[in-house]
Every structure is written in structure tokens, then in C-alpha cells.
Scaffold this motif. Sequence first.
Motif, PDB file in Angstrom:
ATOM      1  N   TYR A  34       1.006  -1.319  -0.377  1.00 15.58           N
ATOM      2  CA  TYR A  34      -0.344  -0.395  -0.055  1.00 15.58           C
ATOM      3  C   TYR A  34       1.256   0.916   0.012  1.00 15.58           C
ATOM      4  O   TYR A  34       1.916   1.550   0.193  1.00 15.58           O
ATOM      5  CB  TYR A  34      -1.206  -0.271   1.394  1.00 15.58           C
ATOM      6  N   GLN A  36       0.652   5.234   1.289  1.00 17.69           N
ATOM      7  CA  GLN A  36      -0.127   6.522   1.453  1.00 17.69           C
ATOM      8  C   GLN A  36       0.446   8.101   1.433  1.00 17.69           C
ATOM      9  O   GLN A  36       1.552   8.043   2.024  1.00 17.69           O
ATOM     10  CB  GLN A  36      -0.124   6.082   3.237  1.00 17.69           C
ATOM     11  N   HIS A  38       0.937  11.711   2.219  1.00 17.27           N
ATOM     12  CA  HIS A  38       0.572  12.360   3.379  1.00 17.27           C
ATOM     13  C   HIS A  38      -0.314  13.398   4.038  1.00 17.27           C
ATOM     14  O   HIS A  38      -1.480  14.134   2.769  1.00 17.27           O
ATOM     15  CB  HIS A  38       1.788  13.942   3.615  1.00 17.27           C
ATOM     16  N   GLY A  39      -1.461  12.808   4.930  1.00 17.60           N
ATOM     17  CA  GLY A  39      -2.425  12.920   5.959  1.00 17.60           C
ATOM     18  C   GLY A  39      -3.541  12.552   4.727  1.00 17.60           C
ATOM     19  O   GLY A  39      -4.816  12.897   4.685  1.00 17.60           O
ATOM     20  N   GLU A  40      -3.777  11.611   3.606  1.00 15.14           N
ATOM     21  CA  GLU A  40      -4.758  10.415   2.666  1.00 15.14           C
ATOM     22  C   GLU A  40      -4.527   9.187   3.548  1.00 15.14           C
ATOM     23  O   GLU A  40      -3.886   8.830   4.290  1.00 15.14           O
ATOM     24  CB  GLU A  40      -4.262  10.560   1.736  1.00 15.14           C
ATOM     25  N   ALA A  41      -5.110   8.042   3.417  1.00 14.57           N
ATOM     26  CA  ALA A  41      -6.012   7.212   3.384  1.00 14.57           C
ATOM     27  C   ALA A  41      -4.937   5.894   2.544  1.00 14.57           C
ATOM     28  O   ALA A  41      -3.935   6.698   1.807  1.00 14.57           O
ATOM     29  CB  ALA A  41      -7.247   6.803   3.197  1.00 14.57           C
ATOM     30  N   PRO A  42      -4.223   5.117   3.534  1.00 13.95           N
ATOM     31  CA  PRO A  42      -3.436   4.055   2.257  1.00 13.95           C
ATOM     32  C   PRO A  42      -4.333   3.820   1.429  1.00 13.95           C
ATOM     33  O   PRO A  42      -4.929   3.821   1.358  1.00 13.95           O
ATOM     34  CB  PRO A  42      -3.061   2.875   3.337  1.00 13.95           C
ATOM     35  N   PHE A  44      -4.644   0.989  -2.021  1.00 15.25           N
ATOM     36  CA  PHE A  44      -3.821  -0.521  -2.006  1.00 15.25           C
ATOM     37  C   PHE A  44      -3.219  -0.395  -3.715  1.00 15.25           C
ATOM     38  O   PHE A  44      -3.025  -0.100  -4.485  1.00 15.25           O
ATOM     39  CB  PHE A  44      -5.098  -1.267  -2.490  1.00 15.25           C
ATOM     40  N   PHE A  87       3.971   0.469   2.791  1.00 15.22           N
ATOM     41  CA  PHE A  87       3.676  -0.254   3.946  1.00 15.22           C
ATOM     42  C   PHE A  87       3.626  -1.214   3.068  1.00 15.22           C
ATOM     43  O   PHE A  87       2.914  -1.738   1.869  1.00 15.22           O
ATOM     44  CB  PHE A  87       1.824  -0.181   4.610  1.00 15.22           C
ATOM     45  N   PHE A  99       1.092  -4.587   9.274  1.00  7.43           N
ATOM     46  CA  PHE A  99       1.511  -3.849   8.588  1.00  7.43           C
ATOM     47  C   PHE A  99       3.335  -3.666   9.289  1.00  7.43           C
ATOM     48  O   PHE A  99       3.011  -3.955  10.570  1.00  7.43           O
ATOM     49  CB  PHE A  99       0.873  -2.156   8.282  1.00  7.43           C
ATOM     50  N   GLY A 101       6.910  -1.110   9.205  1.00  3.15           N
ATOM     51  CA  GLY A 101       6.144   0.193  10.414  1.00  3.15           C
ATOM     52  C   GLY A 101       6.536   1.394   8.272  1.00  3.15           C
ATOM     53  O   GLY A 101       6.344   2.790   9.224  1.00  3.15           O
ATOM     54  N   ARG A 104       9.389   5.667   4.220  1.00  9.22           N
ATOM     55  CA  ARG A 104       9.501   7.116   3.527  1.00  9.22           C
ATOM     56  C   ARG A 104      10.090   7.616   1.951  1.00  9.22           C
ATOM     57  O   ARG A 104      11.088   7.121   2.150  1.00  9.22           O
ATOM     58  CB  ARG A 104       9.354   8.273   4.186  1.00  9.22           C
TER      59      ARG A 104
ATOM     60  N   PHE B  91      -8.296   4.716  11.359  1.00  8.57           N
ATOM     61  CA  PHE B  91      -8.378   4.227   9.866  1.00  8.57           C
ATOM     62  C   PHE B  91      -9.149   3.039  10.237  1.00  8.57           C
ATOM     63  O   PHE B  91      -9.252   2.673  10.719  1.00  8.57           O
ATOM     64  CB  PHE B  91      -7.276   4.200   8.839  1.00  8.57           C
ATOM     65  N   GLY B 107     -11.238   3.566   4.704  1.00  6.05           N
ATOM     66  CA  GLY B 107     -11.289   5.506   4.911  1.00  6.05           C
ATOM     67  C   GLY B 107     -10.530   6.189   4.403  1.00  6.05           C
ATOM     68  O   GLY B 107      -9.127   6.145   5.089  1.00  6.05           O
TER      69      GLY B 107
END
Lengths: 109, 115
Positions: A34, A36, A38-42, A44, A87, A99, A101, A104, B91, B107
Motif C-alpha cells: 500500500y 499512503q 501525507h494526510g491521506e488514506a493508504p 492498495f 507499507f 503492517f 513500519g 518514506r 482508519f 476510509g
Amino acid sequence: QQPVQSPQAVILREGEDAVINCSSSKALYSVHWYRQKHGEAPVFLMILLKGGEQKGHDKISASFNEKKQQSSLYLTASQLSYSGTYFCGVPNAGNMLTFGGGTRLMVKP
Amino acid sequence: NAGVMQNPRHLVRRRGQEARLRCSPMKGHSHVYWYRQLPEEGLKFMVYLQKENIIDESGMPKERFSAEFPKEGPSILRIQQVVRGDSAAYFCASSPAWPGEEKLFFGSGTQLSVL
């Protein structure tokens, strides 16, 4: 048990390649990847279900070495949009995803 | 087809208050998972639910935290008597089946801030 990711952080220039590794001390039956931002959902990226399986999606691909209990994510000719935290996730006996760690990744112009 | 819906997006609570976080899974998904993410850290599993059942709550603190996924309505993560250390992004994710072979849909998260 949480899978271990390496490296923890990577800085690239646009067009460079990167490899992110994910290893587990327990047998792996599948591996998820996955991303992610910054500030968003992971979001797929891909699942690898079989040992030896390799998958690709645009210039992002992954391999799964069941015997070594590890998976690697390959980012080729990186773009600015690849920046984010990556992740890997592995299902455990309890049927939920654990998951690592995170790694980045920052891609600079 | 709407994705996984979480609300509120941001929640501010004072120490000692209760926080209720809601999650509506994607249509057709019966598996719901809650994860907590501290700033600059990974996703920590909290609880896995199916309709009316808690399948695995091994990642959830024994006190003050509870979760449910009723037959009708969204899944709720409830935190009683919040403390500053509860501040995090929470989440919710859903899948149609066992996650070993099915991807998770996340989400947008609820950012909980405890003053």
C-alpha cells in the motif's frame, strides 16, 4: 508479528530507481503493498499470493520470495507522484493484516 | 459505488470525554478493520469485526476502548475518558472476504485530537 521494512526512508531524484524490502520471521502466504500520501488514506498497490510471483503496475513492480519470507517492491524511473510512505502488510493467523513500519519515499525534481 | 465512509473527519475532545468514530464499509463488504496511526508512524491493528461479531480485538487496549459492527448501521469505535495519548488518526478498512487474498479499502480516517 509485524513485518520489517527497509530502508526506513529513501530520497530520490526523478528518474532514479528504488527497492523497498519487507521481511517476516514467520511463513508468508501473501503480501500486500500500500502507499499512503501525507494526510491521506493508504491506497492498495498490489497483492502477491504465491511464492515466486511477480507483479507490475506501471513502473512499480513487486516480487515475493516465499522461502526467504520476504517481498520487494521495485520503483523504476521514479516520478514525483511516487512520493509517500509505502507499507507492506501480511495476514496473520487471526486473519487480519499486520503492517510493517513503513518506508518514506521522497522524490525530488 | 461509494467507498469506505468515515466520520467525523476531525474530532476534538477534552480529556475525560468520550469519542465515537463511525465507519460505513463499502457496499457488499462484511469485514471491517480499525487501525490507529500516530504521527510519522505505521498502521497499528486494533480490531477486526464482521457483522455482529468481534473476530479479533488483540490490538485494542483492554480499557476504555470498544468496537461494534451491528447488523444495521455503521461500525463504531468508542473511546471512553479520552487521554492525550489517544490523539491519532484512526482508519477504518473493509474487505469482502478474508484479507489474505482480498485487498483492503481504507476510509479517509478520523483525526482525533485530545486537548
